[in-house]
Design a protein around this motif. Structure first.
Motif, mmCIF file in Angstrom:
data_model
loop_
_atom_site.group_PDB
_atom_site.id
_atom_site.type_symbol
_atom_site.label_atom_id
_atom_site.label_comp_id
_atom_site.label_asym_id
_atom_site.label_seq_id
_atom_site.Cartn_x
_atom_site.Cartn_y
_atom_site.Cartn_z
ATOM 1 N N LEU A 180 75.468 79.717 35.541
ATOM 2 C CA LEU A 180 74.962 78.942 34.405
ATOM 3 C C LEU A 180 73.649 78.235 34.710
ATOM 4 C CD1 LEU A 180 76.979 75.702 33.539
ATOM 5 C CD2 LEU A 180 76.175 76.375 35.798
ATOM 6 N N ALA A 181 72.956 77.891 33.643
ATOM 7 C CA ALA A 181 71.675 77.205 33.795
ATOM 8 C C ALA A 181 71.903 75.783 34.273
ATOM 9 C CB ALA A 181 70.933 77.207 32.462
ATOM 10 N N CYS A 182 71.056 75.304 35.157
ATOM 11 C CA CYS A 182 71.131 73.904 35.591
ATOM 12 C C CYS A 182 69.700 73.433 35.862
ATOM 13 C CB CYS A 182 72.038 73.756 36.821
ATOM 14 S SG CYS A 182 71.484 74.664 38.268
ATOM 15 N N GLU A 183 69.571 72.258 36.433
ATOM 16 C CA GLU A 183 68.231 71.735 36.697
ATOM 17 C C GLU A 183 68.108 71.234 38.125
ATOM 18 O OE1 GLU A 183 67.859 68.765 33.615
ATOM 19 O OE2 GLU A 183 66.472 70.064 32.517
ATOM 20 N N SER A 184 67.036 71.607 38.779
ATOM 21 C CA SER A 184 66.779 71.067 40.117
ATOM 22 C C SER A 184 65.770 69.939 39.982
ATOM 23 C CB SER A 184 66.162 72.106 41.057
ATOM 24 O OG SER A 184 66.619 73.396 40.818
ATOM 25 N N GLU A 185 65.704 69.121 41.005
ATOM 26 C CA GLU A 185 64.669 68.084 41.024
ATOM 27 C C GLU A 185 64.069 68.023 42.419
ATOM 28 O OE1 GLU A 185 66.235 64.214 40.385
ATOM 29 O OE2 GLU A 185 67.948 64.535 41.684
ATOM 30 N N ALA A 186 62.828 67.538 42.495
ATOM 31 C CA ALA A 186 62.162 67.474 43.797
ATOM 32 C C ALA A 186 62.914 66.511 44.713
ATOM 33 C CB ALA A 186 60.716 67.065 43.643
ATOM 34 N N GLY A 187 63.263 65.325 44.197
ATOM 35 C CA GLY A 187 64.045 64.386 44.991
ATOM 36 C C GLY A 187 63.193 63.487 45.872
ATOM 37 N N SER A 188 63.864 62.533 46.535
ATOM 38 C CA SER A 188 63.189 61.569 47.411
ATOM 39 C C SER A 188 62.021 60.888 46.717
ATOM 40 C CB SER A 188 62.681 62.254 48.686
ATOM 41 O OG SER A 188 63.758 62.525 49.517
ATOM 42 N N GLY A 189 62.162 60.664 45.430
ATOM 43 C CA GLY A 189 61.119 59.949 44.722
ATOM 44 C C GLY A 189 59.849 60.746 44.519
ATOM 45 N N SER A 190 59.974 62.055 44.419
ATOM 46 C CA SER A 190 58.800 62.845 44.090
ATOM 47 C C SER A 190 58.994 63.369 42.671
ATOM 48 C CB SER A 190 58.648 64.026 45.039
ATOM 49 O OG SER A 190 58.964 63.632 46.347
ATOM 50 N N MET A 191 57.986 63.317 41.857
ATOM 51 C CA MET A 191 58.040 63.783 40.476
ATOM 52 C C MET A 191 59.313 63.307 39.774
ATOM 53 S SD MET A 191 56.434 67.579 40.997
ATOM 54 C CE MET A 191 57.922 68.373 41.535
ATOM 55 N N PRO A 192 59.493 61.981 39.659
ATOM 56 C CA PRO A 192 60.776 61.421 39.227
ATOM 57 C C PRO A 192 61.265 61.887 37.867
ATOM 58 C CG PRO A 192 59.050 59.759 39.137
ATOM 59 C CD PRO A 192 58.476 60.943 39.852
ATOM 60 N N SER A 193 60.352 62.104 36.912
ATOM 61 C CA SER A 193 60.846 62.384 35.575
ATOM 62 C C SER A 193 60.820 63.869 35.252
ATOM 63 C CB SER A 193 60.017 61.597 34.557
ATOM 64 O OG SER A 193 58.650 61.782 34.836
ATOM 65 N N ASP A 194 60.515 64.690 36.228
ATOM 66 C CA ASP A 194 60.401 66.109 35.937
ATOM 67 C C ASP A 194 61.531 66.898 36.574
ATOM 68 O OD1 ASP A 194 57.698 66.220 34.566
ATOM 69 O OD2 ASP A 194 57.252 65.084 36.378
ATOM 70 N N ARG A 195 62.135 67.746 35.770
ATOM 71 C CA ARG A 195 63.202 68.609 36.261
ATOM 72 C C ARG A 195 62.713 70.052 36.255
ATOM 73 N NH1 ARG A 195 64.995 64.438 37.443
ATOM 74 N NH2 ARG A 195 66.949 63.414 36.886
ATOM 75 N N LEU A 196 63.219 70.837 37.189
ATOM 76 C CA LEU A 196 62.851 72.243 37.235
ATOM 77 C C LEU A 196 64.034 73.072 36.753
ATOM 78 C CD1 LEU A 196 61.415 72.076 40.881
ATOM 79 C CD2 LEU A 196 60.054 72.141 38.779
ATOM 80 N N PRO A 197 63.849 73.845 35.678
ATOM 81 C CA PRO A 197 64.963 74.662 35.195
ATOM 82 C C PRO A 197 65.427 75.621 36.295
ATOM 83 C CG PRO A 197 62.941 75.107 33.945
ATOM 84 C CD PRO A 197 62.620 74.020 34.906
ATOM 85 N N SER A 198 66.741 75.681 36.507
ATOM 86 C CA SER A 198 67.251 76.501 37.597
ATOM 87 C C SER A 198 68.531 77.213 37.158
ATOM 88 C CB SER A 198 67.505 75.618 38.819
ATOM 89 O OG SER A 198 67.880 76.383 39.929
ATOM 90 N N PHE A 199 69.171 77.886 38.083
ATOM 91 C CA PHE A 199 70.430 78.568 37.805
ATOM 92 C C PHE A 199 71.383 78.330 38.958
ATOM 93 C CE2 PHE A 199 72.277 81.452 34.756
ATOM 94 C CZ PHE A 199 71.388 81.354 33.693
ATOM 95 N N GLY A 200 72.666 78.240 38.635
ATOM 96 C CA GLY A 200 73.622 78.004 39.708
ATOM 97 C C GLY A 200 74.985 78.569 39.383
ATOM 98 N N LEU A 201 75.947 78.260 40.236
ATOM 99 C CA LEU A 201 77.330 78.653 39.998
ATOM 100 C C LEU A 201 78.107 77.390 39.658
ATOM 101 C CD1 LEU A 201 77.837 81.007 43.080
ATOM 102 C CD2 LEU A 201 77.308 81.670 40.720
ATOM 103 N N ALA A 202 78.857 77.449 38.549
ATOM 104 C CA ALA A 202 79.709 76.319 38.194
ATOM 105 C C ALA A 202 81.132 76.707 38.559
ATOM 106 C CB ALA A 202 79.599 76.017 36.710
ATOM 107 N N ILE A 203 81.744 75.923 39.423
ATOM 108 C CA ILE A 203 83.091 76.228 39.908
ATOM 109 C C ILE A 203 84.047 75.191 39.348
ATOM 110 C CG2 ILE A 203 84.487 76.496 41.986
ATOM 111 C CD1 ILE A 203 81.798 77.186 43.418
ATOM 112 N N LYS A 204 84.994 75.673 38.518
ATOM 113 C CA LYS A 204 85.938 74.739 37.875
ATOM 114 C C LYS A 204 87.355 75.068 38.311
ATOM 115 C CE LYS A 204 83.612 73.519 33.614
ATOM 116 N NZ LYS A 204 83.378 73.875 32.238
ATOM 117 N N PRO A 205 88.086 74.070 38.822
ATOM 118 C CA PRO A 205 89.467 74.326 39.227
ATOM 119 C C PRO A 205 90.298 74.765 38.019
ATOM 120 C CG PRO A 205 88.774 72.103 39.819
ATOM 121 C CD PRO A 205 87.710 72.668 38.957
ATOM 122 N N ARG A 206 91.194 75.746 38.249
ATOM 123 C CA ARG A 206 92.114 76.115 37.175
ATOM 124 C C ARG A 206 93.183 75.038 37.061
ATOM 125 N NH1 ARG A 206 91.233 81.576 36.090
ATOM 126 N NH2 ARG A 206 90.489 82.781 37.866
#
Ligand SMILES: *Cc1c(COP(=O)(O)O)cnc(C)c1O
Length: 476
Positions: A388-414
């Protein structure tokens, strides 16, 4: 059930256990094995004393030796070890921030294994200055007259304040009195540096006249702080460095700009959000700029100070500089990393931070779809796995208000399976712990930073959810 004395008799003697421990002794040494045997037997004895039934089952020599093996191995394992940072925060302070470029890793290991001319002038054959290895590069890259390097940016700020404004006043906008994770609060640092903080403006609005009115006979410095980990939006106003410099000049005061992340290239070149560069600050007349080595710069932990030669000279003479200096390993890594900035064109291939930031979304999405089924089969009964689509961020106080569109795995317990926390703990107890983030009832693994896909997949069969999860190691 037998009486207590017969139960106690079921526990073998130290010597009998030790006799079965030859392979462990070969691996870990006799002293450590002996200590482990003693403490294991003592634990068994006290559990039997409490009447714990299953303690008896565990008293067999074979079981004891197996437990000793596990215990010694986990005690012997390195505490600091590689993890998969799939949190989506590219520069994660708790996970060690920037990964070094290969060139820096190589330079660092060469310096580690050899004597080096750290503070030795090879031409003159006498004592040199450890800053000499970085000065020329930093001056070339930033346009500053001179520079110096200390342990981290917090140290850089402390040192600059203490040198320029001890027992005097520093003017800062109320909107910039930041706290950065881990006890770094600007007012606190000021106090420790021996300076008096003079706040101007309001939380959301500060004007040039606010600075002008606050200047008095005890003013030593005007300071600007980059709001690293938050952004003011809406009805707000702040005064940029280029507007502050003429006022400071007129009143004979220096301007210090704490950039935090401090980029050395304009990131818009790669369609990334704008982050002020060190050279733009120097160019508009700022007297001193402080920035981190391991944020957007992409190097080792360090605090860099660039600016006017005369101010840097004073900073270098401050006895605190000696307490805050960096070692040869990081100087080697910094030099190799800064050298890469001479060829910005090729930075994305060489700097991991930048490589992650500009990785194509389609590429991450394809990876997520490719991995979803394999991860799903490793988690068959316990959880559902979805790309699913998610968002990454630079972190450590770099580019605080900007998110980078990303993709990941969402793991949900049954339903009825272990809780989300146990699933996350199981991923953390893998040989190379996998660290994700919990979001909306799922463990999300942001794949933007997953490069060693094979290593990630190879350890999935070891995911012992529900068994090891409870004994999972502490989160880093
Ligand atoms: C991150 C940051 C610091 C602290 O830097 P470290 O290198 O983590 O010590 C100081 N000021 C600002 C504005 C920052 O963003």
């Amino acid at each position: 059930m037998g009486s207590a004395p017969t139960l106690q008799a079921a526990i073998p003697s130290v010597d009998r256990v030790l006799a079965q421990c030859a392979p462990l002794i070969a691996l870990h040494g006799r002293e450590r094995v002996l200590a482990a045997v003693r403490s294991e037997l003592a634990a068994l004895r006290s559990r039997l004393g409490e009447g714990s039934g299953d303690a008896l089952a565990e008293a067999g020599i074979e079981r004891i030796v197996a437990r000793l093996g596990e215990r010694l191995e986990s005690e012997g394992a390195a505490s600091l070890k590689p993890v998969f940072n799939l949190t989506g925060t590219l520069l994660h302070t708790n996970l060690g921030r920037a990964l070094l470029p290969e060139e820096a890793v190589l330079a660092l290991s060469v310096a580690a294994a050899h004597a080096v001319n750290l503070e030795f002038d090879l031409d003159a054959g006498r004592r040199g200055d450890r800053d000499q290895h970085l000065e020329r590069l930093l001056e070339e890259l930033t346009g500053a007259g001179r520079s110096t390097v200390v342990n981290n940016n917090a140290a850089a700020v402390l040192l600059a304040l203490n040198t320029l404004a001890q027992k005097r006043e520093v003017i800062v906008s109320r909107g910039e009195l930041i706290e950065i994770g881990g006890e770094f609060r600007m007012p606190e640092i000021m106090k420790r540096a021996g300076c008096k903080l003079v706040e101007v403006g309001t939380t959301n609005r500060t004007h040039l006249r606010d600075y002008a009115e606050a200047i008095g006979p005890r003013t030593a410095l005007i300071m600007k702080v980059h709001p690293s980990n938050y952004a003011l939006v809406g009805f707000c106003e702040s005064v940029e460095e280029r507007a502050l410099v003429p006022l400071a000049r007129e009143r004979g005061l220096p301007v210090l700009s704490d950039l935090g992340a401090g980029a050395l290239v304009d990131l818009r070149r790669w369609d990334l959000p704008y982050e002020p560069t060190v050279q733009s600050m120097i160019a508009c007349g700022v007297d001193l700029v402080t920035f981190s080595g391991d944020k957007l710069l992409g190097g080792p932990q360090a605090g860099l100070i660039a600016g006017k030669a005369e101010l840097i000279a004073r900073i270098k003479r401050n006895p605190l500089k000696r307490a805050l200096r960096i070692d040869k390993l990081r100087i080697a890594a910094l030099e190799a990393m800064l050298r890469l900035y001479r060829d910005p064109e090729r930075l994305p291939q060489r700097l991991p931070v930048l490589r992650y930031m500009i990785r194509a979304l389609s590429d991450i999405e394809a990876q997520a779809k490719r991995l979803a089924d394999t991860v799903q089969s490793a988690l068959a009964e316990w959880a559902t796995v979805e790309a699913l689509a998610c968002e990454s961020e630079a972190g450590s106080g770099s580019m605080p208000s900007d998110r980078l569109p990303s993709f990941g795995l969402a793991i949900k317990p049954r339903r009825r399976s272990p809780a989300l926390q146990s699933v996350a703990a199981a991923f953390r107890s893998l040989p190379v712990p996998v660290i994700g983030r919990i979001h909306a009832g799922a463990l999300v693994l942001d794949l933007r930073t997953l490069e060693d896909e094979q290593r990630f997949l190879d350890q999935l069969p070891m995911l012992g959810i529900g068994q090891k999860a409870t004994s999972g190691r502490k989160a880093p």
